[in-house]
Write a protein that holds these residues in place. Structure first.
Motif, mmCIF file in Angstrom:
data_model
loop_
_atom_site.group_PDB
_atom_site.id
_atom_site.type_symbol
_atom_site.label_atom_id
_atom_site.label_comp_id
_atom_site.label_asym_id
_atom_site.label_seq_id
_atom_site.Cartn_x
_atom_site.Cartn_y
_atom_site.Cartn_z
ATOM 1 N N ILE A 4 0.391 -1.214 -0.310
ATOM 2 C CA ILE A 4 -0.088 0.181 0.032
ATOM 3 C C ILE A 4 0.436 1.122 0.205
ATOM 4 C CG2 ILE A 4 -1.975 -1.225 1.242
ATOM 5 C CD1 ILE A 4 -0.865 -0.219 3.751
ATOM 6 N N LEU A 5 1.787 1.450 0.499
ATOM 7 C CA LEU A 5 2.964 2.514 0.295
ATOM 8 C C LEU A 5 4.141 2.076 -1.464
ATOM 9 C CD1 LEU A 5 3.873 5.019 1.656
ATOM 10 C CD2 LEU A 5 5.800 3.622 2.684
ATOM 11 N N ASN A 6 3.860 2.708 -2.281
ATOM 12 C CA ASN A 6 4.792 3.134 -2.801
ATOM 13 C C ASN A 6 6.054 3.775 -2.632
ATOM 14 O OD1 ASN A 6 6.184 3.919 -5.527
ATOM 15 N ND2 ASN A 6 4.707 3.591 -6.616
ATOM 16 N N VAL A 7 7.435 3.241 -2.873
ATOM 17 C CA VAL A 7 8.367 4.255 -2.341
ATOM 18 C C VAL A 7 9.678 4.255 -3.816
ATOM 19 C CG1 VAL A 7 10.232 4.535 0.030
ATOM 20 C CG2 VAL A 7 8.504 3.019 -0.026
ATOM 21 N N THR A 8 9.720 5.673 -3.595
ATOM 22 C CA THR A 8 10.834 5.635 -4.683
ATOM 23 C C THR A 8 11.522 6.563 -4.392
ATOM 24 O OG1 THR A 8 8.947 6.613 -6.387
ATOM 25 C CG2 THR A 8 11.120 6.702 -6.540
ATOM 26 N N ARG A 73 3.606 7.423 -1.668
ATOM 27 C CA ARG A 73 2.795 7.980 -1.798
ATOM 28 C C ARG A 73 1.694 6.079 -1.471
ATOM 29 N NH1 ARG A 73 2.818 9.386 -8.212
ATOM 30 N NH2 ARG A 73 0.553 9.648 -7.530
ATOM 31 N N ASN A 74 0.925 7.060 -1.209
ATOM 32 C CA ASN A 74 -0.113 5.681 -0.638
ATOM 33 C C ASN A 74 -0.981 5.194 -1.490
ATOM 34 O OD1 ASN A 74 -2.167 4.279 0.639
ATOM 35 N ND2 ASN A 74 -3.046 6.654 1.518
ATOM 36 N N GLU A 75 -1.166 3.567 -1.810
ATOM 37 C CA GLU A 75 -1.631 3.638 -3.073
ATOM 38 C C GLU A 75 -2.958 2.882 -3.343
ATOM 39 O OE1 GLU A 75 0.771 3.100 -5.566
ATOM 40 O OE2 GLU A 75 1.760 1.112 -5.312
ATOM 41 N N VAL A 76 -3.559 3.271 -1.969
ATOM 42 C CA VAL A 76 -5.037 3.166 -1.940
ATOM 43 C C VAL A 76 -5.769 4.338 -1.435
ATOM 44 C CG1 VAL A 76 -4.899 0.898 -1.609
ATOM 45 C CG2 VAL A 76 -5.019 1.850 0.403
#
Length: 267
Positions: A4-8, A73-76
């Protein structure tokens, strides 16, 4: 890190974490199955609660600042679970049906059925999200001794809902702060940068506070600042969107510098 958390990942020597919690509209089918609101009502609610333009803003600002910041970024959607519900506010928000897991729509209508138990959604989404952000914070602290969370949101111009500045536009930019995590050197720099870029800036109006994972809520080495930008300024391709991104990029550079200072415990 988390589904649920996209990490760049950013630069190894960069303490800045750019956090975008509310720009997703994605709701898993099994979560949507619990809604009693109609699909039309849910779509209208998504229009109200999704922070329009913040994903593009964060990407643009990060790029302009050399892609050094870590981007989360939150994915949901926040209709699944809302990571922005601060720990000291959660009880009061849940009483109104707008806590970590919403049971009511913003107009007071019903989103989930009476007696809905949010425990499973909190266990699957809310707490793991907080833990995942906390892990990035831990890594930055371990590597550099300090970190800065730059939390990015947007809001529509709804003065009646927020009950301020009756009949007038909300501020272009609201800067949210916290007594532990937002030293004056950081908030003053942010306000100066956006004001010099030509924006009307207010602090803690209409929103206040800073998102920090629970494990670090009293750790003054975790600095934080929240930006709420009026979403009409973020329309794709507009001059104002570019100016907001440029100002935010300058804040990211300044935050990186400030994280290395011995600013002490904020007052």
């Amino acid at each position: 890190m988390s589904d649920i958390l996209n990490v760049t990942a950013g630069a190894a020597d960069c303490p800045v974490i750019l956090h975008v919690p509310h720009d997703s509209r994605f709701i898993p089918d099994d979560v949507a199955a619990d809604f009693v609101a109609t699909p039309e009502e849910v779509a209208a609610e998504l229009d109200k609660v999704t922070d329009k333009g913040t994903g593009a803003l964060a990407e643009a600002a990060r790029g302009e600042a050399g892609e050094r910041a870590w981007l989360l970024r939150n994915e949901v959607s926040r209709l699944v679970a809302d990571p922005g519900r601060f720990y000291n506010q959660r009880a009061s928000m849940e009483a109104s049906g707008r806590g970590a897991v919403y049971t009511r729509l913003s107009d007071g209508g019903v989103l989930r059925p009476a007696g809905f138990d949010p425990a499973d959604l909190k266990a699957k989404y809310f707490f793991p999200y907080d833990d995942a952000v906390g892990e990035v914070v831990r890594q930055r602290l371990e590597a550099l001794g300090a970190t800065v969370i730059v939390d990015v949101h947007s809001y529509a111009d709804q003065p009646e809902e927020y009950r301020i500045h009756a009949g007038k536009l909300l501020p272009d930019v609201c800067i949210g702060t916290h007594s532990v995590h937002s030293p004056a050197v950081l908030t003053d720099a942010a306000a100066r940068i956006f004001t010099e870029a030509g924006f009307h800036v207010e602090r803690n109006t209409p929103f206040t506070g800073v998102y920090v994972p629970e494990a670090y809520e009293n750790n003054a080495r975790v600095l934080g600042i929240m930006f709420e930008v009026r979403d009409d300024l973020l329309e794709e391709g507009s001059d104002t969107a570019g100016r907001v991104a440029a100002a935010l990029a300058e804040v990211l550079r300044e935050a990186e510098r400030i994280a290395g200072l011995e600013v002490g415990r904020p007052l």
